[in-house]
Motif scaffolding. Structure first.
Motif, PDB file in Angstrom:
ATOM      1  N   GLU A 113       0.822  -1.214   0.000  1.00 55.97           N
ATOM      2  CA  GLU A 113       0.000   0.000   0.000  1.00 55.97           C
ATOM      3  C   GLU A 113       0.856   1.265   0.000  1.00 55.97           C
ATOM      4  O   GLU A 113       0.380   2.331  -0.366  1.00 55.97           O
ATOM      5  N   HIS A 114       2.114   1.133   0.430  1.00 60.77           N
ATOM      6  CA  HIS A 114       2.969   2.310   0.619  1.00 60.77           C
ATOM      7  C   HIS A 114       4.268   2.299  -0.184  1.00 60.77           C
ATOM      8  O   HIS A 114       4.904   3.341  -0.318  1.00 60.77           O
ATOM      9  N   PHE A 115       4.654   1.128  -0.686  1.00 58.44           N
ATOM     10  CA  PHE A 115       5.965   0.994  -1.307  1.00 58.44           C
ATOM     11  C   PHE A 115       5.888   0.256  -2.639  1.00 58.44           C
ATOM     12  O   PHE A 115       5.048  -0.632  -2.824  1.00 58.44           O
ATOM     13  N   SER A 116       6.808   0.591  -3.523  1.00 58.14           N
ATOM     14  CA  SER A 116       6.955  -0.125  -4.793  1.00 58.14           C
ATOM     15  C   SER A 116       7.639  -1.473  -4.540  1.00 58.14           C
ATOM     16  O   SER A 116       8.200  -1.703  -3.454  1.00 58.14           O
ATOM     17  N   ASP A 117       7.623  -2.328  -5.535  1.00 59.21           N
ATOM     18  CA  ASP A 117       8.317  -3.612  -5.402  1.00 59.21           C
ATOM     19  C   ASP A 117       9.795  -3.397  -5.094  1.00 59.21           C
ATOM     20  O   ASP A 117      10.369  -4.076  -4.234  1.00 59.21           O
ATOM     21  N   ALA A 118      10.420  -2.456  -5.799  1.00 59.93           N
ATOM     22  CA  ALA A 118      11.848  -2.195  -5.575  1.00 59.93           C
ATOM     23  C   ALA A 118      12.089  -1.700  -4.153  1.00 59.93           C
ATOM     24  O   ALA A 118      13.089  -2.078  -3.509  1.00 59.93           O
ATOM     25  N   GLU A 119      11.191  -0.880  -3.645  1.00 57.89           N
ATOM     26  CA  GLU A 119      11.341  -0.389  -2.271  1.00 57.89           C
ATOM     27  C   GLU A 119      11.149  -1.518  -1.255  1.00 57.89           C
ATOM     28  O   GLU A 119      11.854  -1.557  -0.242  1.00 57.89           O
ATOM     29  N   ILE A 120      10.241  -2.430  -1.529  1.00 58.50           N
ATOM     30  CA  ILE A 120      10.041  -3.574  -0.623  1.00 58.50           C
ATOM     31  C   ILE A 120      11.291  -4.447  -0.597  1.00 58.50           C
ATOM     32  O   ILE A 120      11.705  -4.929   0.461  1.00 58.50           O
ATOM     33  N   VAL A 121      11.911  -4.617  -1.750  1.00 60.55           N
ATOM     34  CA  VAL A 121      13.183  -5.349  -1.782  1.00 60.55           C
ATOM     35  C   VAL A 121      14.219  -4.605  -0.943  1.00 60.55           C
ATOM     36  O   VAL A 121      14.952  -5.210  -0.152  1.00 60.55           O
ATOM     37  N   GLY A 122      14.286  -3.280  -1.072  1.00 61.55           N
ATOM     38  CA  GLY A 122      15.214  -2.488  -0.276  1.00 61.55           C
ATOM     39  C   GLY A 122      14.947  -2.587   1.213  1.00 61.55           C
ATOM     40  O   GLY A 122      15.881  -2.711   2.017  1.00 61.55           O
ATOM     41  N   LEU A 123      13.679  -2.536   1.599  1.00 58.53           N
ATOM     42  CA  LEU A 123      13.311  -2.688   3.010  1.00 58.53           C
ATOM     43  C   LEU A 123      13.753  -4.046   3.545  1.00 58.53           C
ATOM     44  O   LEU A 123      14.287  -4.166   4.653  1.00 58.53           O
ATOM     45  N   THR A 124      13.525  -5.070   2.743  1.00 56.95           N
ATOM     46  CA  THR A 124      13.902  -6.426   3.137  1.00 56.95           C
ATOM     47  C   THR A 124      15.423  -6.552   3.240  1.00 56.95           C
ATOM     48  O   THR A 124      15.938  -7.194   4.162  1.00 56.95           O
ATOM     49  N   LEU A 125      16.134  -5.913   2.323  1.00 56.80           N
ATOM     50  CA  LEU A 125      17.597  -5.883   2.399  1.00 56.80           C
ATOM     51  C   LEU A 125      18.046  -5.192   3.691  1.00 56.80           C
ATOM     52  O   LEU A 125      18.971  -5.660   4.360  1.00 56.80           O
ATOM     53  N   ALA A 126      17.388  -4.108   4.051  1.00 58.55           N
ATOM     54  CA  ALA A 126      17.739  -3.400   5.286  1.00 58.55           C
ATOM     55  C   ALA A 126      17.555  -4.303   6.502  1.00 58.55           C
ATOM     56  O   ALA A 126      18.413  -4.337   7.393  1.00 58.55           O
ATOM     57  N   VAL A 127      16.457  -5.036   6.539  1.00 60.54           N
ATOM     58  CA  VAL A 127      16.203  -5.946   7.666  1.00 60.54           C
ATOM     59  C   VAL A 127      17.240  -7.067   7.688  1.00 60.54           C
ATOM     60  O   VAL A 127      17.809  -7.386   8.741  1.00 60.54           O
ATOM     61  N   ALA A 128      17.501  -7.656   6.538  1.00 61.38           N
ATOM     62  CA  ALA A 128      18.473  -8.752   6.468  1.00 61.38           C
ATOM     63  C   ALA A 128      19.865  -8.281   6.878  1.00 61.38           C
ATOM     64  O   ALA A 128      20.577  -8.977   7.628  1.00 61.38           O
ATOM     65  N   THR A 129      20.240  -7.096   6.434  1.00 62.11           N
ATOM     66  CA  THR A 129      21.580  -6.587   6.723  1.00 62.11           C
ATOM     67  C   THR A 129      21.765  -6.295   8.212  1.00 62.11           C
ATOM     68  O   THR A 129      22.755  -6.711   8.813  1.00 62.11           O
ATOM     69  N   ILE A 130      20.806  -5.604   8.829  1.00 63.41           N
ATOM     70  CA  ILE A 130      20.976  -5.305  10.247  1.00 63.41           C
ATOM     71  C   ILE A 130      20.923  -6.575  11.084  1.00 63.41           C
ATOM     72  O   ILE A 130      21.632  -6.694  12.089  1.00 63.41           O
ATOM     73  N   ASN A 131      20.140  -7.545  10.674  1.00 61.17           N
ATOM     74  CA  ASN A 131      20.127  -8.806  11.417  1.00 61.17           C
ATOM     75  C   ASN A 131      21.483  -9.497  11.339  1.00 61.17           C
ATOM     76  O   ASN A 131      21.923 -10.120  12.310  1.00 61.17           O
ATOM     77  N   THR A 132      22.168  -9.378  10.221  1.00 61.48           N
ATOM     78  CA  THR A 132      23.512  -9.940  10.109  1.00 61.48           C
ATOM     79  C   THR A 132      24.487  -9.196  11.019  1.00 61.48           C
ATOM     80  O   THR A 132      25.242  -9.813  11.778  1.00 61.48           O
ATOM     81  N   TRP A 133      24.460  -7.850  10.959  1.00 58.62           N
ATOM     82  CA  TRP A 133      25.308  -7.071  11.865  1.00 58.62           C
ATOM     83  C   TRP A 133      25.028  -7.435  13.324  1.00 58.62           C
ATOM     84  O   TRP A 133      25.955  -7.569  14.132  1.00 58.62           O
ATOM     85  N   ASN A 134      23.745  -7.586  13.673  1.00 61.15           N
ATOM     86  CA  ASN A 134      23.375  -7.924  15.054  1.00 61.15           C
ATOM     87  C   ASN A 134      23.957  -9.264  15.480  1.00 61.15           C
ATOM     88  O   ASN A 134      24.380  -9.420  16.637  1.00 61.15           O
ATOM     89  N   ARG A 135      23.994 -10.215  14.580  1.00 60.45           N
ATOM     90  CA  ARG A 135      24.526 -11.528  14.941  1.00 60.45           C
ATOM     91  C   ARG A 135      26.024 -11.451  15.235  1.00 60.45           C
ATOM     92  O   ARG A 135      26.525 -12.131  16.122  1.00 60.45           O
ATOM     93  N   PHE A 136      26.727 -10.601  14.498  1.00 62.79           N
ATOM     94  CA  PHE A 136      28.133 -10.375  14.822  1.00 62.79           C
ATOM     95  C   PHE A 136      28.262  -9.598  16.126  1.00 62.79           C
ATOM     96  O   PHE A 136      29.096  -9.916  16.975  1.00 62.79           O
ATOM     97  N   GLY A 137      27.436  -8.581  16.312  1.00 59.92           N
ATOM     98  CA  GLY A 137      27.506  -7.778  17.527  1.00 59.92           C
ATOM     99  C   GLY A 137      27.241  -8.581  18.781  1.00 59.92           C
ATOM    100  O   GLY A 137      27.990  -8.512  19.763  1.00 59.92           O
TER     101      GLY A 137
END
Length: 144
Positions: A113-137
């Motif tokens: 309702e708020h984001f394009s497909d490309a933006e949803i991919v970007g949002l998902t990338l943001a979640v995946a990336t911070i979860n990876t950083w968190n696992r190292f942290g």
């Protein structure tokens, strides 16, 4: 508690790979304040003190108010977040707690309702990336 391993020094290739994800994320066009909310909320869930400290400070620099930062962990109980942000925060929680939440279709539909497909991919990338950083942290016992 002291850090267990200086993982970025021990494995510069792993660190460079994560920086590559951050560089891809920077090209998505998503606003920095929204990305910082994603990073902070996932870090809260994962209990990464290092990342919570860093991203709360980065969110302030991106213009976030103290009220929003102080209530992010209870965002459903406040009126501080827009429908667009609420859709993102629900997605963050579902993907961070994937084994429990399983990325429900209604949450994906709310994103649409708020984001394009490309933006949803970007949002998902943001979640995946911070979860990876968190696992190292958390795994390497990094402290602020």
């Amino acid at each position: 508690m002291s850090a267990r391993i200086d993982w970025a020094k021990v494995s510069p290739d792993a660190y460079k790979a994560l920086i590559g994800l951050e560089q891809a994320l920077a090209k998505t066009g998503l606003e920095n304040s929204l990305i910082e909310l994603i990073r902070l909320r996932a870090s809260q869930i994962n209990g990464c003190a290092y990342c919570v400290n860093m991203h709360a400070n980065d969110a302030r620099k991106a213009g976030e108010s103290e009220a929003r930062l102080q209530t992010l962990s209870v965002w459903r109980e406040t009126h501080f977040f827009s429908a667009r942000e609420r859709a993102v925060l629900a997605w963050v929680e579902s993907l961070t707690l994937l084994a429990e939440k399983h990325a429900p279709q209604d949450q994906f539909d709310a994103l649409r309702e708020h984001f394009s497909d490309a933006e949803i991919v970007g949002l998902t990338l943001a979640v995946a990336t911070i979860n990876t950083w968190n696992r190292f942290g958390v795994g390497m016992a990094m402290v602020p």
